[in-house]
Design an enzyme around this catalytic site. Structure first.
Site, PDB file in Angstrom:
ATOM      1  N   GLU A  52      34.382 -22.519  38.719  1.00 30.78           N
ATOM      2  CA  GLU A  52      33.577 -21.362  38.311  1.00 30.78           C
ATOM      3  C   GLU A  52      32.515 -21.784  37.298  1.00 30.78           C
ATOM      4  O   GLU A  52      31.376 -21.301  37.330  1.00 30.78           O
ATOM      5  CB  GLU A  52      34.472 -20.277  37.700  1.00 30.78           C
ATOM      6  N   CYS A 109      37.839 -19.117  32.629  1.00 32.21           N
ATOM      7  CA  CYS A 109      36.823 -18.757  33.635  1.00 32.21           C
ATOM      8  C   CYS A 109      36.645 -17.261  33.735  1.00 32.21           C
ATOM      9  O   CYS A 109      35.552 -16.783  34.072  1.00 32.21           O
ATOM     10  CB  CYS A 109      37.172 -19.379  34.984  1.00 32.21           C
ATOM     11  N   ASN A 113      35.620 -27.957  40.983  1.00 36.15           N
ATOM     12  CA  ASN A 113      36.197 -28.558  39.778  1.00 36.15           C
ATOM     13  C   ASN A 113      35.946 -30.065  39.762  1.00 36.15           C
ATOM     14  O   ASN A 113      35.924 -30.731  40.818  1.00 36.15           O
ATOM     15  CB  ASN A 113      37.684 -28.212  39.616  1.00 36.15           C
TER      16      ASN A 113
END
Ligand code: THU
Length: 134
Positions: free
Chosen positions: A52, A86, A39
């Site tokens: 992701e 995600c 992230n």
């Protein structure tokens, strides 16, 4: 490297200075290659990107478009599930029986769920114009 090792390695690079919640994701594509992402947050909070999303972007940038397995790791001792956005991102590139394993950097706890379990009745391109009702 295993998927878990790959996810743990990239988690260390997470830029999570606002949430302090570091996430690492590893996706294995059809070719067997492992793509990773972490992230990356931003002072303008909604502009941050999920781990992701980074892993999927790396896979697509490399010319691949099929996910066979996923591993997501956080520091939470209870394995964290991917956010709703995600789940949709993963469902775009993975079949409904693809297994997403969630792990913790703090222990060996793992939880595994298929994409269908994470996102039942996923909206996919072939769903458009189908009999799904919004
Ligand atoms: N985050 C991810 O990277 N993946 C998820 O599936 C859930 C949330 C990130 C976004 C943000 O940087 C931090 O975790 C806290 O929400």
């Amino acid at each position: 490297m295993t998927l878990r090792q790959s996810a743990l390695a990239v988690q260390a690079h997470a830029y999570a200075v606002y949430s302090n919640f570091k996430v690492g994701a590893a996706v294995q594509s059809k070719s067997g290659t492992i793509y990773v992402g972490c992230n990356v947050e931003n002072a303008s909070y909604p502009l941050g990107t999920c781990a992701e999303a980074g892993a999927i972007a790396a896979m697509v940038a490399a010319g691949e478009s099929e996910i066979m397995a996923v591993y997501v790791v956080t520091d939470d001792p209870i394995p964290a599930t991917p956010c709703g956005g995600c789940r949709q991102r993963l469902a775009e590139f993975g079949a409904s029986d693809v297994v997403v394993t969630m792990g913790s950097s703090a222990n060996e706890n793992e939880k595994s769920m298929t994409l269908a379990e994470l996102l039942p009745s996923a909206f996919l391109l072939q769903s458009a114009g189908g009999d799904d009702e919004c």
